[in-house]
Design an enzyme around this catalytic site. Sequence first.
Site, PDB file in Angstrom:
ATOM      1  CG  LEU A 242      -2.127  -0.990   1.057  1.00 50.29           C
ATOM      2  CD1 LEU A 242      -3.030  -0.912   2.267  1.00 50.29           C
ATOM      3  CD2 LEU A 242      -2.922  -0.716  -0.218  1.00 50.29           C
ATOM      4  CG  HIS A 243       3.201   1.729  -3.510  1.00 47.81           C
ATOM      5  ND1 HIS A 243       4.457   1.228  -3.267  1.00 47.81           N
ATOM      6  CD2 HIS A 243       2.655   0.948  -4.465  1.00 47.81           C
ATOM      7  CE1 HIS A 243       4.654   0.183  -4.056  1.00 47.81           C
ATOM      8  NE2 HIS A 243       3.582  -0.006  -4.790  1.00 47.81           N
ATOM      9  CG  ASP A 244      -0.138   6.418  -3.567  1.00 47.31           C
ATOM     10  OD1 ASP A 244       1.107   6.526  -3.629  1.00 47.31           O
ATOM     11  OD2 ASP A 244      -0.869   6.415  -4.571  1.00 47.31           O
TER      12      ASP A 244
END
Length: 313
Positions: A242-244
Amino acid sequence: MSARKIIIDTDPGQDDAVAILLALASPEEIDVLGITAVAGNVPLPLTQKNARIVCELAGKTDVPVFAGCDVPLSRKLVTAEHVHGKTGLDGPTLPDPTMELQTKHGVDFIIETLRTEPAGTVTLCPLGPLTNIACAFEKAPDIAERVQEIILMGGAYFEVGNITPAAEFNIYVDPEAADIVFKSGAPIVVMPLDVTHKALVTKPRNDTFRTLGTKVGSAVAEMTDFFERFDKDKYGSAGAPLHDPCVTAYLIRPDLFTGRHINVEIEIQSELTLGMTVADWWGVTDRAPNALFIGDVDSDGFFDLLTERLARL
Ligand SMILES: [Ca+2]
């Protein structure tokens, strides 16, 4: 402490969607002044539409959404349908938005907001290529010093690249824009792949989202299911990163993250390493630090926060 005023600059993207949901679920800490869309994961007509779909999913139709730049400053747009699917939000079936897109350009919204709000009170949260932010800084050189902080997802150092061997997608798509932002003098916090690859949605974690039993919980689980196949195939990782959401989680719980205040420069000339974030993690140059480069996250704490907040929507 009053809620921090932010502008989310985004190219949704399933992980952008989760980052936006987390922000909209956290009004005590975060006041979303507006969302500006940029071309990135998919072209602008889709990112601005997806941003509105996500606001409606959250039940927050009063958040103004603006369309920003549809192409990088000086390069051809590179997109990532191979990761995010044709729509950018592949996975769940979500209705077309009924809330209107604002007529003002996203770049003008950023400029006007920074000029109107008291200096040092607005934080920019870029989750895609940095085109809109760089454009605003170029058009209105007075605003960079009025920014409270830029907390962005982009770059990589120890994890190196995901779109080329050397570069992370957001920076690679518009390296000239990233160069302008990193040289702007505004305080910057960077969430590179080094940390986002530690924010993995494993199957038990995704099942937790699913068992929230809400529209948002199911949509997040289905988006993650779709998103996951790419990273599993590519990295053999145990789930989808979950980058963002690392960006919006940092606004709520900065104590979950650790990093180093270092110099970060953007490669804009080399064909081989274009868009690389050259991070002086070991302090081997005398270049002045310009960013807090995050390297680690308490991933259990991160997912507990995400689950607790998503359950509110
Ligand atoms: Ca993004």
